[in-house]
Scaffold this motif. Sequence first.
Motif, PDB file in Angstrom:
ATOM      1  N   THR A 119       0.819  -1.217   0.000  1.00 24.78           N
ATOM      2  CA  THR A 119       0.000   0.000   0.000  1.00 24.78           C
ATOM      3  C   THR A 119       0.851   1.265   0.000  1.00 24.78           C
ATOM      4  O   THR A 119       0.341   2.349  -0.287  1.00 24.78           O
ATOM      5  N   THR A 120       2.127   1.162   0.333  1.00 21.92           N
ATOM      6  CA  THR A 120       2.998   2.342   0.354  1.00 21.92           C
ATOM      7  C   THR A 120       3.780   2.509  -0.941  1.00 21.92           C
ATOM      8  O   THR A 120       4.539   3.475  -1.079  1.00 21.92           O
ATOM      9  N   LEU A 121       3.619   1.606  -1.899  1.00 21.08           N
ATOM     10  CA  LEU A 121       4.439   1.647  -3.108  1.00 21.08           C
ATOM     11  C   LEU A 121       4.170   2.892  -3.953  1.00 21.08           C
ATOM     12  O   LEU A 121       5.043   3.352  -4.688  1.00 21.08           O
ATOM     13  N   THR A 122       2.953   3.447  -3.860  1.00 22.46           N
ATOM     14  CA  THR A 122       2.646   4.670  -4.603  1.00 22.46           C
ATOM     15  C   THR A 122       3.625   5.781  -4.250  1.00 22.46           C
ATOM     16  O   THR A 122       3.962   6.624  -5.096  1.00 22.46           O
ATOM     17  N   SER A 123       4.106   5.780  -3.012  1.00 21.38           N
ATOM     18  CA  SER A 123       5.044   6.818  -2.586  1.00 21.38           C
ATOM     19  C   SER A 123       6.333   6.784  -3.403  1.00 21.38           C
ATOM     20  O   SER A 123       6.950   7.826  -3.643  1.00 21.38           O
ATOM     21  N   PHE A 124       6.740   5.609  -3.853  1.00 22.43           N
ATOM     22  CA  PHE A 124       7.952   5.520  -4.674  1.00 22.43           C
ATOM     23  C   PHE A 124       7.738   6.214  -6.014  1.00 22.43           C
ATOM     24  O   PHE A 124       8.632   6.908  -6.516  1.00 22.43           O
ATOM     25  N   THR A 125       6.556   6.022  -6.600  1.00 24.66           N
ATOM     26  CA  THR A 125       6.244   6.708  -7.852  1.00 24.66           C
ATOM     27  C   THR A 125       6.206   8.216  -7.644  1.00 24.66           C
ATOM     28  O   THR A 125       6.711   8.993  -8.464  1.00 24.66           O
ATOM     29  N   MET A 126       5.626   8.648  -6.518  1.00 25.25           N
ATOM     30  CA  MET A 126       5.543  10.072  -6.235  1.00 25.25           C
ATOM     31  C   MET A 126       6.917  10.678  -5.991  1.00 25.25           C
ATOM     32  O   MET A 126       7.194  11.815  -6.392  1.00 25.25           O
ATOM     33  N   ILE A 127       7.795   9.935  -5.305  1.00 21.19           N
ATOM     34  CA  ILE A 127       9.160  10.422  -5.081  1.00 21.19           C
ATOM     35  C   ILE A 127       9.861  10.637  -6.412  1.00 21.19           C
ATOM     36  O   ILE A 127      10.544  11.649  -6.623  1.00 21.19           O
ATOM     37  N   ALA A 128       9.694   9.693  -7.342  1.00 22.69           N
ATOM     38  CA  ALA A 128      10.296   9.834  -8.662  1.00 22.69           C
ATOM     39  C   ALA A 128       9.750  11.066  -9.375  1.00 22.69           C
ATOM     40  O   ALA A 128      10.491  11.784 -10.072  1.00 22.69           O
ATOM     41  N   MET A 129       8.454  11.347  -9.206  1.00 23.68           N
ATOM     42  CA  MET A 129       7.864  12.530  -9.829  1.00 23.68           C
ATOM     43  C   MET A 129       8.424  13.800  -9.215  1.00 23.68           C
ATOM     44  O   MET A 129       8.702  14.782  -9.919  1.00 23.68           O
ATOM     45  N   VAL A 130       8.594  13.815  -7.911  1.00 27.33           N
ATOM     46  CA  VAL A 130       9.153  14.991  -7.241  1.00 27.33           C
ATOM     47  C   VAL A 130      10.559  15.268  -7.772  1.00 27.33           C
ATOM     48  O   VAL A 130      10.929  16.421  -8.024  1.00 27.33           O
ATOM     49  N   ILE A 131      11.355  14.217  -7.945  1.00 27.42           N
ATOM     50  CA  ILE A 131      12.696  14.386  -8.504  1.00 27.42           C
ATOM     51  C   ILE A 131      12.603  14.968  -9.918  1.00 27.42           C
ATOM     52  O   ILE A 131      13.352  15.885 -10.288  1.00 27.42           O
ATOM     53  N   GLY A 132      11.668  14.453 -10.709  1.00 32.52           N
ATOM     54  CA  GLY A 132      11.481  14.962 -12.063  1.00 32.52           C
ATOM     55  C   GLY A 132      11.070  16.425 -12.080  1.00 32.52           C
ATOM     56  O   GLY A 132      11.567  17.217 -12.898  1.00 32.52           O
ATOM     57  N   TYR A 133      10.181  16.805 -11.178  1.00 30.83           N
ATOM     58  CA  TYR A 133       9.780  18.208 -11.086  1.00 30.83           C
ATOM     59  C   TYR A 133      10.962  19.090 -10.711  1.00 30.83           C
ATOM     60  O   TYR A 133      11.137  20.195 -11.254  1.00 30.83           O
ATOM     61  N   ALA A 134      11.773  18.629  -9.776  1.00 29.81           N
ATOM     62  CA  ALA A 134      12.931  19.412  -9.344  1.00 29.81           C
ATOM     63  C   ALA A 134      13.905  19.622 -10.498  1.00 29.81           C
ATOM     64  O   ALA A 134      14.433  20.726 -10.696  1.00 29.81           O
ATOM     65  N   VAL A 135      14.132  18.569 -11.288  1.00 29.54           N
ATOM     66  CA  VAL A 135      15.016  18.681 -12.454  1.00 29.54           C
ATOM     67  C   VAL A 135      14.441  19.692 -13.450  1.00 29.54           C
ATOM     68  O   VAL A 135      15.159  20.547 -13.983  1.00 29.54           O
ATOM     69  N   GLY A 136      13.140  19.613 -13.703  1.00 24.08           N
ATOM     70  CA  GLY A 136      12.502  20.552 -14.619  1.00 24.08           C
ATOM     71  C   GLY A 136      12.573  21.988 -14.121  1.00 24.08           C
ATOM     72  O   GLY A 136      12.805  22.918 -14.907  1.00 24.08           O
ATOM     73  N   LEU A 137      12.377  22.160 -12.827  1.00 24.92           N
ATOM     74  CA  LEU A 137      12.419  23.498 -12.239  1.00 24.92           C
ATOM     75  C   LEU A 137      13.796  24.121 -12.414  1.00 24.92           C
ATOM     76  O   LEU A 137      13.925  25.328 -12.663  1.00 24.92           O
ATOM     77  N   ILE A 138      14.832  23.304 -12.323  1.00 26.95           N
ATOM     78  CA  ILE A 138      16.203  23.793 -12.454  1.00 26.95           C
ATOM     79  C   ILE A 138      16.587  24.019 -13.914  1.00 26.95           C
ATOM     80  O   ILE A 138      17.237  25.022 -14.253  1.00 26.95           O
TER      81      ILE A 138
END
Length: 329
Positions: free
Chosen positions: A168-187
Amino acid sequence: SGLTILQTASNPFIVRLGNEESAAARIAFMGLLNKAAGVLAPIVFTSLVLSGLPDVNQESLNAMPQEVKATLINDMSVSLIQPYVAMAIALGVLALVFMRLALPAINDEQAKDETLKTPLSSSKDKKILHFPHLVLGAISLFFYVGGEVIAGDTIGLYGSSIGVENATTLTSFTMIAMVIGYAVGLICIPRFISQQTALLSSAVLGVVFTTSILMSSNTDTGISEVLWGWTGVQSLPFLPNSVTCIALLGLANAMVWPAIWPLALNNLGKYTAQGSALLIMGIAGGAILPMVYGGASELVGGQSAYAIMLPCYCFIAYYAVLGCKKQRW
């Protein structure tokens, strides 16, 4: 319905709040906050809903006697009530805050002038569907949101089906990957890459990770060991390679939404509000494509069913290369 209205208003507002070339970076910042909550929410909900209950997954539920299974599911259902009540209260407070918040005004007259200057809008009878880059952008969002929901919501079901603990916590791994992607895009946007390049890169990554899901092992954990084994954090479990690749789709998906919006709303001017409403309809992909995945998984298995996302990312790649530039049908 409420979230749809909110998105219809907020996305074009953010796009037109500054330089259009950096609009994806501003939307990425919104995404950072959004997905950071997406990381925390499954963890918090799991602790609230499953506290006091034995560790369960689809395999353990199927192995239970029917009466015990029914009782457990009922207990889990009842435990959902308080978290949702708390969420409703939080949204009410947020609405009151926005009622008193002084947001900067957007110059609609300037938007009208821009529309009149572009040859796309020379006709008084111009309809919103006459803008190819907008319509194709809405279709791209349909495929994107479907892919994002599949990656975020089925990872737990798929992990549970192959016996992964705390699925049930595996969705958090997908969200963490998205957060990293957003940070890269922001930079990186627009300092190093354009919004169009970011979108194409995201589509290519989507094809690569989807192909990897189809070819990866359900037992070997080599990819996750390489990605976060070096951190030494005991709370980060090593996941089967197929599950890790599903989580990595979050990285591929992160910049698709931020990049499509400014590309699709480009030169719409006075049609921007209508265009935003059309783009938001693309969210329907998040309702339809997961059902397609579910039907496919019953026919060919959960792992092979992820192949339905390959044409989705291919269409997004087409939009990044050609569709966003298309001026006439």
